[in-house]
Design a protein around this motif. Structure first.
Motif, PDB file in Angstrom:
ATOM      1  N   UNK A 139      -2.265  15.669  10.333  1.00  0.00           N
ATOM      2  CA  UNK A 139      -1.565  14.943  11.339  1.00  0.00           C
ATOM      3  C   UNK A 139      -0.133  15.507  10.822  1.00  0.00           C
ATOM      4  N   UNK A 140       1.060  14.954  11.367  1.00  0.00           N
ATOM      5  CA  UNK A 140       2.377  15.150  11.339  1.00  0.00           C
ATOM      6  C   UNK A 140       2.958  14.496  10.461  1.00  0.00           C
ATOM      7  N   UNK A 141       2.388  13.564   9.819  1.00  0.00           N
ATOM      8  CA  UNK A 141       3.074  12.448   8.527  1.00  0.00           C
ATOM      9  C   UNK A 141       2.295  11.293   8.503  1.00  0.00           C
ATOM     10  N   UNK A 142       3.162  10.365   7.992  1.00  0.00           N
ATOM     11  CA  UNK A 142       2.475   9.105   7.632  1.00  0.00           C
ATOM     12  C   UNK A 142       3.442   7.770   7.918  1.00  0.00           C
ATOM     13  N   UNK A 143       2.680   6.476   8.293  1.00  0.00           N
ATOM     14  CA  UNK A 143       3.475   5.460   8.596  1.00  0.00           C
ATOM     15  C   UNK A 143       2.870   4.482   7.443  1.00  0.00           C
ATOM     16  N   UNK A 144       3.794   3.881   6.688  1.00  0.00           N
ATOM     17  CA  UNK A 144       3.320   2.819   5.751  1.00  0.00           C
ATOM     18  C   UNK A 144       4.106   1.647   6.042  1.00  0.00           C
ATOM     19  N   UNK A 145       3.442   0.461   5.420  1.00  0.00           N
ATOM     20  CA  UNK A 145       4.000  -0.809   5.749  1.00  0.00           C
ATOM     21  C   UNK A 145       3.879  -1.600   4.462  1.00  0.00           C
ATOM     22  N   UNK A 146       5.012  -2.558   4.244  1.00  0.00           N
ATOM     23  CA  UNK A 146       5.249  -3.220   2.838  1.00  0.00           C
ATOM     24  C   UNK A 146       4.947  -2.362   1.836  1.00  0.00           C
ATOM     25  N   UNK A 147       5.577  -1.217   1.799  1.00  0.00           N
ATOM     26  CA  UNK A 147       5.269  -0.497   0.373  1.00  0.00           C
ATOM     27  C   UNK A 147       6.719  -0.299   0.000  1.00  0.00           C
ATOM     28  N   UNK A 148       6.764  -0.711  -1.209  1.00  0.00           N
ATOM     29  CA  UNK A 148       7.894  -0.634  -2.109  1.00  0.00           C
ATOM     30  C   UNK A 148       8.469   0.756  -2.522  1.00  0.00           C
ATOM     31  N   UNK A 149       9.844   0.580  -2.987  1.00  0.00           N
ATOM     32  CA  UNK A 149      10.408   2.201  -3.132  1.00  0.00           C
ATOM     33  C   UNK A 149       9.864   2.836  -4.422  1.00  0.00           C
ATOM     34  N   UNK A 150       9.325   1.984  -5.327  1.00  0.00           N
ATOM     35  CA  UNK A 150       8.786   2.680  -6.676  1.00  0.00           C
ATOM     36  C   UNK A 150       7.411   3.452  -6.137  1.00  0.00           C
TER      37      UNK A 150
ATOM     38  N   UNK B 158       0.773 -14.117   4.146  1.00  0.00           N
ATOM     39  CA  UNK B 158      -0.003 -14.311   3.093  1.00  0.00           C
ATOM     40  C   UNK B 158      -1.394 -13.478   2.966  1.00  0.00           C
ATOM     41  N   UNK B 159      -1.796 -13.346   4.248  1.00  0.00           N
ATOM     42  CA  UNK B 159      -3.102 -12.543   4.310  1.00  0.00           C
ATOM     43  C   UNK B 159      -3.186 -11.362   3.589  1.00  0.00           C
ATOM     44  N   UNK B 160      -1.726 -10.461   3.736  1.00  0.00           N
ATOM     45  CA  UNK B 160      -1.789  -9.373   3.091  1.00  0.00           C
ATOM     46  C   UNK B 160      -1.945  -9.179   1.596  1.00  0.00           C
ATOM     47  N   UNK B 161      -1.640 -10.420   0.796  1.00  0.00           N
ATOM     48  CA  UNK B 161      -1.993 -10.074  -0.423  1.00  0.00           C
ATOM     49  C   UNK B 161      -3.756 -10.209  -0.891  1.00  0.00           C
ATOM     50  N   UNK B 162      -4.380 -10.587   0.382  1.00  0.00           N
ATOM     51  CA  UNK B 162      -5.805 -10.632   0.129  1.00  0.00           C
ATOM     52  C   UNK B 162      -6.797  -9.294   0.953  1.00  0.00           C
ATOM     53  N   UNK B 163      -5.664  -8.360   1.564  1.00  0.00           N
ATOM     54  CA  UNK B 163      -6.299  -7.107   2.339  1.00  0.00           C
ATOM     55  C   UNK B 163      -5.949  -6.018   0.959  1.00  0.00           C
ATOM     56  N   UNK B 164      -7.212  -5.543   0.694  1.00  0.00           N
ATOM     57  CA  UNK B 164      -7.513  -4.551  -0.416  1.00  0.00           C
ATOM     58  C   UNK B 164      -6.555  -3.519  -0.251  1.00  0.00           C
ATOM     59  N   UNK B 165      -6.301  -2.987   0.912  1.00  0.00           N
ATOM     60  CA  UNK B 165      -5.309  -1.617   1.153  1.00  0.00           C
ATOM     61  C   UNK B 165      -3.801  -2.126   0.830  1.00  0.00           C
ATOM     62  N   UNK B 166      -3.364  -3.115   1.032  1.00  0.00           N
ATOM     63  CA  UNK B 166      -2.279  -3.549   0.715  1.00  0.00           C
ATOM     64  C   UNK B 166      -2.062  -4.061  -0.727  1.00  0.00           C
ATOM     65  N   UNK B 167      -3.016  -4.707  -1.200  1.00  0.00           N
ATOM     66  CA  UNK B 167      -3.116  -5.261  -2.380  1.00  0.00           C
ATOM     67  C   UNK B 167      -2.860  -4.092  -3.522  1.00  0.00           C
ATOM     68  N   UNK B 168      -3.582  -3.018  -3.086  1.00  0.00           N
ATOM     69  CA  UNK B 168      -3.493  -1.684  -4.067  1.00  0.00           C
ATOM     70  C   UNK B 168      -1.914  -1.131  -4.146  1.00  0.00           C
ATOM     71  N   UNK B 169      -1.092  -1.367  -3.023  1.00  0.00           N
ATOM     72  CA  UNK B 169       0.188  -1.083  -2.915  1.00  0.00           C
ATOM     73  C   UNK B 169       1.075  -1.957  -3.910  1.00  0.00           C
TER      74      UNK B 169
END
Length: 297
Positions: free
Chosen positions: A171-182, A227-238
């Protein structure tokens, strides 16, 4: 670093006329990204609202691909591309696994492998090329031939190593969501850059932002809304990579000076774009939009 803004479900429920107004008022930013949740269809929304903001990039962030055959998505995306004068950037993603399986009854195993095959079919279709594909997950035979339509760039919602590798390679790149600077600096940026080889990937960092003098009140509200994002494995890992508890801890919030410093910190991570979603009350969102337009100028 280019600054764009997010619209649609991510900012709360709103009629289509209100989303169109928001995009029109933010026409000075670099890009308008429409999220795709449980409400408005992102691509259709851009076809309707996009003309209200002439001259800027219009993107989806993101359209889930599991429930859309590549031929169907290619036809829809190219139709929207024609409607908005070749300003579309197509952001796609695997979707939240639990939602894809429970709502559509579709398998969610091996998402990176499914994505790889999907892109191998989708990208030629977007270029108007015929495909005759009979693979492990997809069968597709045909072409989409629309005159005067350019193939849109394709960005992938990628957070984990495997998905970032596919995004960098195909692809041409990526889009992240709710992913912090570190996490952006130490994981996302180096992972996709390495996978992209000699190409420079586009890296769009999506974050919620609120310009307010009531920071202590805003964070609890956001924590409840997302609040639901904390229970989503994909976001929880970030969140775990970032060393934070949840969405409220990666919110960009504060007065003008504080928000500007936080934007600079994100810029230092190496991302190429910011996709900022104003949140909070209607007054806070309007204030945030006005400030971000000033920053861009």
């Amino acid at each position: 670093m280019r600054i764009g803004m997010a619209f649609g479900d991510v900012r709360g429920r709103a009629p289509l006329t209100e989303i169109t107004r928001q995009i029109q008022e933010a026409a000075g930013v670099g890009a308008a990204w429409v999220s795709h949740g449980l409400g408005w269809d992102a691509l259709t929304t851009l076809a309707v609202a996009g003309p209200a903001a002439p001259g800027i990039e219009l993107g989806t962030a993101v359209v889930p691909f599991p429930q859309r055959h590549p031929l169907v998505l290619a036809a829809q995306a190219l139709t929207v591309q024609a409607a908005v004068g070749n300003r579309l950037t197509l952001g796609i993603g695997a979707g939240i696994g639990r939602m894809v399986s429970s709502m559509y009854g579709l398998p969610t195993d091996r998402p990176a492998r499914r994505l790889r095959e999907y892109l191998e079919v989708l990208r030629p279709l977007l270029r108007g090329e015929p495909v005759d594909h009979h693979g492990e997950y997809y069968t597709a035979a045909g072409s989409i031939d629309l005159p005067g339509v350019e193939a849109p760039p394709v960005l992938i919602a990628a957070l984990g190593p495997a998905m970032l590798k596919v995004a960098g390679e195909l692809a041409d790149g990526t889009i992240t969501w709710m992913t912090g600077p570190r996490t952006l600096a130490n994981h996302v940026v180096p992972s996709i850059t390495r996978a992209s080889g000699s190409r420079t990937p586009r890296i769009v960092a999506g974050l919620a932002v609120c310009l307010t003098s009531a920071e202590d009140a805003v964070r609890p509200r956001l924590a409840k809304e997302f609040a639901l994002a904390k229970q989503v494995p994909e976001y929880r890992a970030m969140f775990d990579r970032e060393g934070v508890d949840g969405p409220a801890d990666v919110l960009i919030v504060g007065d003008e000076d504080s928000v500007a410093k936080q934007l600079d910190r994100i810029g230092d991570t190496g991302v190429t774009d910011l996709m900022l979603a104003p949140v909070g009350t209607a007054e806070e969102q309007d204030r945030t939009t006005a400030f971000l337009s000033t920053v861009v100028r």
